[in-house]
Design an enzyme around this catalytic site. Structure first.
Site, PDB file in Angstrom:
ATOM      1  N   HIS A  31     -66.890  47.031 -50.788  1.00 20.62           N
ATOM      2  CA  HIS A  31     -68.289  46.657 -50.984  1.00 20.62           C
ATOM      3  C   HIS A  31     -68.330  45.231 -51.520  1.00 20.62           C
ATOM      4  O   HIS A  31     -67.283  44.569 -51.643  1.00 20.62           O
ATOM      5  CB  HIS A  31     -69.011  47.653 -51.915  1.00 20.62           C
ATOM      6  CG  HIS A  31     -68.276  47.911 -53.199  1.00 20.62           C
ATOM      7  ND1 HIS A  31     -68.063  46.929 -54.144  1.00 20.62           N
ATOM      8  CD2 HIS A  31     -67.686  49.025 -53.686  1.00 20.62           C
ATOM      9  CE1 HIS A  31     -67.401  47.429 -55.165  1.00 20.62           C
ATOM     10  NE2 HIS A  31     -67.133  48.706 -54.915  1.00 20.62           N
ATOM     11  N   HIS A  34     -65.717  44.083 -54.084  1.00 25.53           N
ATOM     12  CA  HIS A  34     -64.403  43.694 -53.544  1.00 25.53           C
ATOM     13  C   HIS A  34     -64.516  42.342 -52.838  1.00 25.53           C
ATOM     14  O   HIS A  34     -63.628  41.495 -52.963  1.00 25.53           O
ATOM     15  CB  HIS A  34     -63.908  44.720 -52.522  1.00 25.53           C
ATOM     16  CG  HIS A  34     -63.720  46.097 -53.063  1.00 25.53           C
ATOM     17  ND1 HIS A  34     -64.583  47.133 -52.772  1.00 25.53           N
ATOM     18  CD2 HIS A  34     -62.776  46.612 -53.885  1.00 25.53           C
ATOM     19  CE1 HIS A  34     -64.165  48.231 -53.367  1.00 25.53           C
ATOM     20  NE2 HIS A  34     -63.077  47.949 -54.059  1.00 25.53           N
ATOM     21  N   GLN A  58     -53.302  58.780 -58.501  1.00 26.73           N
ATOM     22  CA  GLN A  58     -54.200  58.411 -59.604  1.00 26.73           C
ATOM     23  C   GLN A  58     -55.458  59.272 -59.667  1.00 26.73           C
ATOM     24  O   GLN A  58     -56.329  59.053 -60.504  1.00 26.73           O
ATOM     25  CB  GLN A  58     -54.546  56.928 -59.554  1.00 26.73           C
ATOM     26  CG  GLN A  58     -55.464  56.486 -58.422  1.00 26.73           C
ATOM     27  CD  GLN A  58     -55.637  54.974 -58.385  1.00 26.73           C
ATOM     28  OE1 GLN A  58     -54.722  54.256 -58.012  1.00 26.73           O
ATOM     29  NE2 GLN A  58     -56.812  54.473 -58.774  1.00 26.73           N
ATOM     30  N   GLN A 150     -58.737  49.324 -66.813  1.00 26.76           N
ATOM     31  CA  GLN A 150     -57.712  49.158 -65.774  1.00 26.76           C
ATOM     32  C   GLN A 150     -57.178  47.726 -65.772  1.00 26.76           C
ATOM     33  O   GLN A 150     -55.970  47.496 -65.659  1.00 26.76           O
ATOM     34  CB  GLN A 150     -58.309  49.506 -64.398  1.00 26.76           C
ATOM     35  CG  GLN A 150     -57.413  49.092 -63.244  1.00 26.76           C
ATOM     36  CD  GLN A 150     -57.891  49.597 -61.905  1.00 26.76           C
ATOM     37  OE1 GLN A 150     -57.706  50.761 -61.593  1.00 26.76           O
ATOM     38  NE2 GLN A 150     -58.483  48.729 -61.094  1.00 26.76           N
ATOM     39  N   LEU A 181     -71.629  47.793 -59.013  1.00 26.85           N
ATOM     40  CA  LEU A 181     -71.185  48.278 -57.702  1.00 26.85           C
ATOM     41  C   LEU A 181     -69.906  49.088 -57.860  1.00 26.85           C
ATOM     42  O   LEU A 181     -68.997  48.702 -58.587  1.00 26.85           O
ATOM     43  CB  LEU A 181     -70.938  47.116 -56.742  1.00 26.85           C
ATOM     44  CG  LEU A 181     -72.144  46.288 -56.324  1.00 26.85           C
ATOM     45  CD1 LEU A 181     -71.773  45.382 -55.147  1.00 26.85           C
ATOM     46  CD2 LEU A 181     -73.327  47.154 -55.933  1.00 26.85           C
ATOM     47  N   SER A 183     -67.564  52.233 -55.373  1.00 24.43           N
ATOM     48  CA  SER A 183     -67.515  53.085 -54.167  1.00 24.43           C
ATOM     49  C   SER A 183     -68.151  54.441 -54.466  1.00 24.43           C
ATOM     50  O   SER A 183     -68.643  55.122 -53.570  1.00 24.43           O
ATOM     51  CB  SER A 183     -66.071  53.320 -53.735  1.00 24.43           C
ATOM     52  OG  SER A 183     -65.343  52.131 -53.811  1.00 24.43           O
TER      53      SER A 183
END
Ligand code: PAF
Length: 284
Positions: A31, A34, A58, A150, A181, A183
């Site tokens: 999206h 990215h 994961q 992360q 945003l 996924s």
């Protein structure tokens, strides 16, 4: 031009020769968030490689893995339009060949917050990112601040293991209504999506309070938590003011302090975060 697609480590190395590219690691479902990472890499590096690998290790929830978007053709269009030169799309056996047994434990940072809710998640992320970095051998690798924990885990792992790469954190991209945003947003029903808007609103309100001089975690949280009232399908897992290095809770906001939040909206877990006070450039 569409990016060149390679599926094996050997083909990737052959295509790259001695080049040290910019790198964006993804699980597909690309999206605008990215795309912003790929554009930044393309602006700062002669060659940009994007990996697309839905890393099974994961995911703690098999349903989460099953419904993760797989849309290679659309992903190639988005990656190409944003400036990717090459897409590395290995299959599971290429990343985890028979007999694969190693894993990286990034330490305490991997066990708090998202690590507490998803045991083993950051060990799996650190391991797959180390494998990808060792295949791509990038000069710089770009990760979104949307997944702030992360980003810290990957920075820690790359530093500790002396992987010669610059880990570049990039700003969160938001929809017009403020929602970060992800996924996962595609899974929200219209009603869930409407409720999810309260998450960035609460974060922005917290930052506004801090800007107005109300900078204690107790005062700010007691105003913003009621903006996220619990119900059967809306549950705040955590909302905290933390330091930006170890993600330890803090009582007062100082430069760099972040607010982090995780909310279960129906069956979808949404996370978000915001810097409450700009970091002093000298202390970065
Ligand atoms: O953020 C992601 O999409 C994934 O966690 C990553 C970094 C590609 C590792 O699988």
């Amino acid at each position: 031009m569409p990016p060149k697609v390679v599926t094996t480590h050997t083909a990737l190395r052959a295509e790259l020769g001695g080049a040290s590219p910019g790198f964006v690691a993804t699980m597909g479902g690309l999206h605008e968030g990215h795309a912003s990472l790929i554009r930044r890499s393309a602006a700062e590096n002669a060659t940009t490689v994007v990996s697309i690998f839905v890393n099974p290790t994961q995911f703690s929830n098999p349903w989460d893995l099953a419904v993760y978007p797989r849309q290679l053709e659309a992903d190639l269009d988005i990656a190409g339009a944003a400036g990717a030169d090459m897409v590395y799309a290995p299959d599971r056996d290429e990343i985890y060949p028979s007999g694969f047994a190693s894993s990286i434990d990034p330490g305490p940072l991997a066990r708090s917050w998202e690590g507490g809710a998803r045991p083993g998640h950051f060990q799996a992320v650190a391991t797959v990112v180390a494998i990808l970095l060792n295949s791509v051998l990038p000069k710089r690798a770009y990760f979104g601040e949307k997944d702030f924990q992360q980003l810290l885990v990957i920075r820690r792992m790359a530093k500790d293991l002396r992987i010669p790469v610059e880990i570049v954190g990039c700003p969160t991209v938001r929809d017009a209504d403020g929602l970060a945003l992800s996924s996962r947003n595609a899974r929200l029903s219209p009603a869930e999506r409407a409720r999810a808007r309260a998450i960035p609103k609460a974060l922005f309100r917290m930052r506004e309070m801090v800007e107005q001089g109300i900078d204690s975690s107790i005062e700010t949280l007691s105003e913003v938590l009621p903006m996220l009232p619990p119900s059967k399908d809306f549950h705040v897992d955590y909302f905290a003011m933390v330091d930006p290095v170890e993600l330890e809770p803090v009582v007062q906001a100082v430069p760099g302090t972040r607010a982090i939040v995780a909310v279960e909206v129906g069956s979808t877990r949404l996370i978000d975060n915001i810097e409450l006070v700009p970091m002093n450039t000298e202390s970065r």
